[in-house]
Design an enzyme around this catalytic site. Structure first.
Site, PDB file in Angstrom:
ATOM      1  N   TYR A 187      -5.570   6.644   4.867  1.00  0.00           N
ATOM      2  CA  TYR A 187      -5.680   5.639   3.809  1.00  0.00           C
ATOM      3  C   TYR A 187      -4.932   4.347   4.177  1.00  0.00           C
ATOM      4  O   TYR A 187      -5.497   3.251   4.128  1.00  0.00           O
ATOM      5  CB  TYR A 187      -5.145   6.205   2.474  1.00  0.00           C
ATOM      6  CG  TYR A 187      -5.065   5.118   1.450  1.00  0.00           C
ATOM      7  CD1 TYR A 187      -6.197   4.705   0.771  1.00  0.00           C
ATOM      8  CD2 TYR A 187      -3.864   4.427   1.221  1.00  0.00           C
ATOM      9  CE1 TYR A 187      -6.164   3.642  -0.118  1.00  0.00           C
ATOM     10  CE2 TYR A 187      -3.813   3.366   0.345  1.00  0.00           C
ATOM     11  CZ  TYR A 187      -4.958   2.986  -0.325  1.00  0.00           C
ATOM     12  OH  TYR A 187      -4.914   1.928  -1.190  1.00  0.00           O
ATOM     13  N   ASP A 234      -9.122   6.153  -1.993  1.00  0.00           N
ATOM     14  CA  ASP A 234      -7.974   6.549  -2.805  1.00  0.00           C
ATOM     15  C   ASP A 234      -8.521   7.254  -4.048  1.00  0.00           C
ATOM     16  O   ASP A 234      -9.736   7.481  -4.162  1.00  0.00           O
ATOM     17  CB  ASP A 234      -7.086   5.336  -3.143  1.00  0.00           C
ATOM     18  CG  ASP A 234      -7.732   4.428  -4.176  1.00  0.00           C
ATOM     19  OD1 ASP A 234      -8.956   4.572  -4.432  1.00  0.00           O
ATOM     20  OD2 ASP A 234      -7.016   3.585  -4.752  1.00  0.00           O
ATOM     21  N   GLU A 284       0.825  -1.208   0.000  1.00  0.00           N
ATOM     22  CA  GLU A 284       0.000   0.000   0.000  1.00  0.00           C
ATOM     23  C   GLU A 284       0.862   1.262   0.000  1.00  0.00           C
ATOM     24  O   GLU A 284       0.534   2.242  -0.643  1.00  0.00           O
ATOM     25  CB  GLU A 284      -0.954   0.011   1.202  1.00  0.00           C
ATOM     26  CG  GLU A 284      -2.074  -1.015   1.089  1.00  0.00           C
ATOM     27  CD  GLU A 284      -2.980  -0.795  -0.122  1.00  0.00           C
ATOM     28  OE1 GLU A 284      -3.065   0.343  -0.608  1.00  0.00           O
ATOM     29  OE2 GLU A 284      -3.589  -1.771  -0.585  1.00  0.00           O
TER      30      GLU A 284
END
Ligand code: SF4
Length: 353
Positions: free
Chosen positions: A110, A128, A27
């Protein structure tokens, strides 16, 4: 959505695991970077650093070297710092709760949501750029995709997130945005949520969100490849700020009204206190960063007095460049030097773009 995801999801290396460490690394790498660019970096990283402990034990130079070319190096430094904290405070295992994750370096909303939902199956929404675009179209939210609607989108996601496999749901939305609800030419005929999409029904999906108007700034710089007795001179950038801690060839920005050669003389004098003895144009290199485009005029030089090596300045042989993490512009110079090997051993001026 999850049925669609199971049928259409791309087979990506980080999707074959629910190891929180690997989910976290993927990520972070995927922020501001395309999937195809990340895959080889992710695979090399996991091979070199198979767990949190191996990251924590690595030196800052090893971390930067493994990240070299991915850009946004603060991400790598944060992974390193966070791994050390995870080892020190949580026995080498990522904590599974929001409060403790958010305290770790580099864990914004996030990343925290992605790790919690994908690795720990907690019902955390994540937004996102792909999810934002999908929801702006589904809900007919106008304006730019700059986060102004994230409150509304987050509320909607919380309402929709299933208790079972919320990570798959989040990944399905991101995948939908990346492969079907694309920023240009969305493939609405293949979309599993077409019936619920307000932008599609109004025929305005192509203009939601409003396109970005981005103008790249041009920066011109003169760079010195100083050679002495078969070695090349490089220096380390300051440990904070842009491209912090990376190694590069000396030089700097060409000021208004200056020639490239004059800028080179001034920069070497200011940075190293040396004068150019000879300088031959070697190559021109252009490189794009997110906010600007850099044009490098590269010169093969000799200088007097000979610059000294110390903690932040080194004389290296061509084969040793790979031991140093460098920004992409400098890597391009090294590659071109290697392609034109005569310059490394013989006369100057033999490499040009
Ligand atoms: Fe995106 Fe088209 Fe699907 Fe709407 S119908 S979510 S615009 S792909």
């Amino acid at each position: 959505m999850r049925c669609w995801y199971r049928r259409h999801a791309r087979d990506l290396p980080w999707r074959r695991t629910s190891d929180p460490y690997k989910v976290w690394v993927s990520e972070i790498m995927l922020q501001q970077t395309t999937v195809s660019a990340v895959i080889p970096y992710y695979e090399r990283w996991i091979e070199k650093f198979p767990d949190v402990g191996s990251v924590a034990r690595a030196s800052p130079a090893e971390i930067l070297k493994a990240w070299q070319g991915l850009g946004y190096y603060q991400r790598a430094r944060n992974v390193h710092k966070a791994a050390q904290i995870i080892c020190e405070c949580y026995g080498g295992t990522l904590p599974a709760d929001k409060e403790n994750l958010r305290r770790l370096p580099g864990f914004g909303a996030y990343t925290t949501g992605a790790v919690l939902s994908i690795a720990f199956q907690k019902a955390e929404p994540i937004i996102d750029a792909n999810v934002r675009r999908v929801f702006m179209r589904l809900l007919l939210l106008d304006g730019k995709a700059d986060g102004r609607h994230d409150g509304v989108i987050s509320g909607e996601l919380k309402r929709l997130l299933p208790a079972r496999a919320p990570g798959d749901f989040n990944q399905a939305l991101m995948e939908l945005g990346a492969t079907v609800c694309r920023s240009q030419l969305p493939l609405c005929s293949q979309c599993p949520v077409r019936n619920a999409c307000q932008a599609y029904h109004k025929g305005v999906q192509e203009i939601i969100p409003e396109p970005k108007t981005k103008k790249l700034k041009d920066i011109y710089a003169a760079i010195a490849v100083i050679r002495h007795k078969g070695r090349f001179f490089i220096q380390r950038r300051p440990l904070s700020g842009l491209l912090a801690g990376l190694w590069e060839f000396p030089g700097g920005q060409i000021q208004e009204g200056e020639t490239s050669r004059r800028a080179l003389e001034r920069e070497l004098d200011e940075e190293l206190g040396v004068a150019i003895q000879s300088a031959v144009p070697l190559m021109n290199v252009r490189h794009f960063y997110t906010q600007f485009r850099v044009h490098l005029s590269v010169w093969l030089c000799s200088a007097r007095p000979i610059p000294k090596s110390d903690e932040t300045h080194r004389w290296v042989r061509s084969r040793e460049f790979s031991d140093y993490a460098m920004p992409s512009g400098s890597v391009k110079i090294v590659e071109r030097l290697r392609e034109g090997r005569a310059c490394l051993t013989g006369g100057a001026g033999c490499v040009s773009e």
